[in-house]
Design a protein around this motif. Sequence first.
Motif, PDB file in Angstrom:
ATOM      1  N   TRP A 157       0.822  -1.212   0.000  1.00 35.12           N
ATOM      2  CA  TRP A 157       0.000   0.000   0.000  1.00 35.12           C
ATOM      3  C   TRP A 157       0.853   1.258   0.000  1.00 35.12           C
ATOM      4  N   HIS A 171      -6.622   2.373   2.387  1.00 33.32           N
ATOM      5  CA  HIS A 171      -7.759   1.445   2.459  1.00 33.32           C
ATOM      6  C   HIS A 171      -8.713   1.942   3.554  1.00 33.32           C
ATOM      7  N   SER A 173      -9.662   0.154   5.956  1.00 29.42           N
ATOM      8  CA  SER A 173      -9.434  -0.645   7.174  1.00 29.42           C
ATOM      9  C   SER A 173      -9.140   0.165   8.448  1.00 29.42           C
ATOM     10  N   GLN A 176     -11.774   0.568  10.993  1.00 30.50           N
ATOM     11  CA  GLN A 176     -12.067  -0.510  11.972  1.00 30.50           C
ATOM     12  C   GLN A 176     -11.635  -0.090  13.371  1.00 30.50           C
ATOM     13  N   ARG A 198      -4.037   5.352  -3.721  1.00 31.87           N
ATOM     14  CA  ARG A 198      -2.806   4.566  -3.869  1.00 31.87           C
ATOM     15  C   ARG A 198      -1.893   5.285  -4.840  1.00 31.87           C
ATOM     16  N   GLN A 212     -13.856   1.911  -1.561  1.00 32.49           N
ATOM     17  CA  GLN A 212     -13.933   0.603  -0.923  1.00 32.49           C
ATOM     18  C   GLN A 212     -15.109   0.614   0.032  1.00 32.49           C
ATOM     19  N   GLU A 214     -15.571  -1.300   3.577  1.00 32.78           N
ATOM     20  CA  GLU A 214     -15.033  -2.177   4.599  1.00 32.78           C
ATOM     21  C   GLU A 214     -16.203  -2.744   5.388  1.00 32.78           C
ATOM     22  N   THR A 255      -5.748  -9.646   9.583  1.00 31.93           N
ATOM     23  CA  THR A 255      -6.688 -10.757   9.779  1.00 31.93           C
ATOM     24  C   THR A 255      -5.919 -12.061   9.939  1.00 31.93           C
ATOM     25  N   GLY A 286     -11.290  -9.130  -0.054  1.00 37.06           N
ATOM     26  CA  GLY A 286     -10.313  -9.683   0.889  1.00 37.06           C
ATOM     27  C   GLY A 286     -11.015  -9.710   2.238  1.00 37.06           C
ATOM     28  N   ALA A 287     -10.716 -10.694   3.049  1.00 37.55           N
ATOM     29  CA  ALA A 287     -11.455 -10.810   4.311  1.00 37.55           C
ATOM     30  C   ALA A 287     -10.702 -11.697   5.291  1.00 37.55           C
ATOM     31  N   ALA A 309     -13.784  -9.293   9.310  1.00 37.00           N
ATOM     32  CA  ALA A 309     -13.688  -8.043   8.550  1.00 37.00           C
ATOM     33  C   ALA A 309     -13.558  -8.397   7.081  1.00 37.00           C
ATOM     34  N   PHE A 310     -13.971  -7.461   6.246  1.00 38.54           N
ATOM     35  CA  PHE A 310     -13.769  -7.678   4.801  1.00 38.54           C
ATOM     36  C   PHE A 310     -13.593  -6.329   4.121  1.00 38.54           C
ATOM     37  N   GLY A 311     -12.993  -6.361   2.959  1.00 40.33           N
ATOM     38  CA  GLY A 311     -12.835  -5.142   2.158  1.00 40.33           C
ATOM     39  C   GLY A 311     -13.272  -5.409   0.733  1.00 40.33           C
TER      40      GLY A 311
END
Length: 341
Positions: A157, A171, A173, A176, A198, A212, A214, A255, A286-287, A309-311
């Motif tokens: 990233w 992201h 994330s 969270q 990015r 995204q 999340e 994760t 992704g999770a 969690a997921f994205g």
Amino acid sequence: MRFDELERRYEEAQAALARAETPEALESWRTAWMGRKGAITALTRQIRDLPKEERPAFGQRINEVKAALEAAYEARAAEVKAEALAQELAEGAVDITLPGRPLNVGHLHLTTQTLREIYAIFERMGFEVYEAPEVELGYYNFDLLNIPPYHPARDMWDTFWVDDDLLLRTHTSPGQIRVMRERYPEPIRVILPGKVYRYEQITARSEHQFYQVEGLAVGRHITMSDLIGTLTEFTRMFYGEHRRTRVRGSYFPFTEPSIEIDTDCILCGGKGCPVCKYTGWLEIAGAGMVHPVVLQNGGYDPDEWSGFAFGLGVERPAMMKYGVKDIRLFYGNDLRFLRQF
Ligand code: DAH
């Protein structure tokens, strides 16, 4: 006698003039009274039949009458013209039967439409929408998500830094951590939508900014089957009842265990095509189970609590669903593209 007739004719001519309401009627009036064979002209010719001593007075009176009628005619003609114009304006200037000019009415951008579709699906599963900042501390974007400064996963990233501590989040994330710190000790079920950034080469498949969504659920008995069930259900609701999903093991620092969820390729139905690179599958998220360190950073004791969690991407699913071939179109501001949705 002649004088009487003259005065009577004069009055008749005035009355007739007052009744003339159109240019055509005015023209006939002029011919009938003032023309070569008109009534007034006929009277002029009678002068020579008069006794000599009466001629001058009669002639003078006729000239007066003629001049007065000429003036009256001009005045009446002006009036008729003005009335005709006023009527034309009243009736014809604004044609209310013409179709109006279309107003340009805007509508929601494809990304917003897709986001709302995603919100609606997760809302049905009991998720609320939580928003976190786009300009984020590096500490939240990386460290608290179990990516310490030396960790090679930072290479996944690369982003735009505002200063040594602040960056444009790579992201959703880090949100969270923010929800967990705010909600502890409540159980959590949220989605966190938003823009991420990015430092990337821009191509038909990748932009340097995109959206995204999340997802985060934290509770006392949350398991991997809850995660897989939730994402399978999402896939069915978003892409259609008959979509198949598959789960692959993967790696994310935040994760453990980590997975990626694929759906059978929406274009070829799983047979293999250039879009799915002949695998028959497309990655949709992704999770994983929230890493104990991340739970702890959020204030939740990993011995008591667990979570998933997921994205999800937003543009790519929209591209799949609506057949958009180039991600750059989302930010291109080309109305020919935008109006298709
Ligand atoms: N943050 C990851 C990315 O941008 C996506 C992601 C993967 C989010 C796994 C998650 C997750 O919450 O559990 O690539």
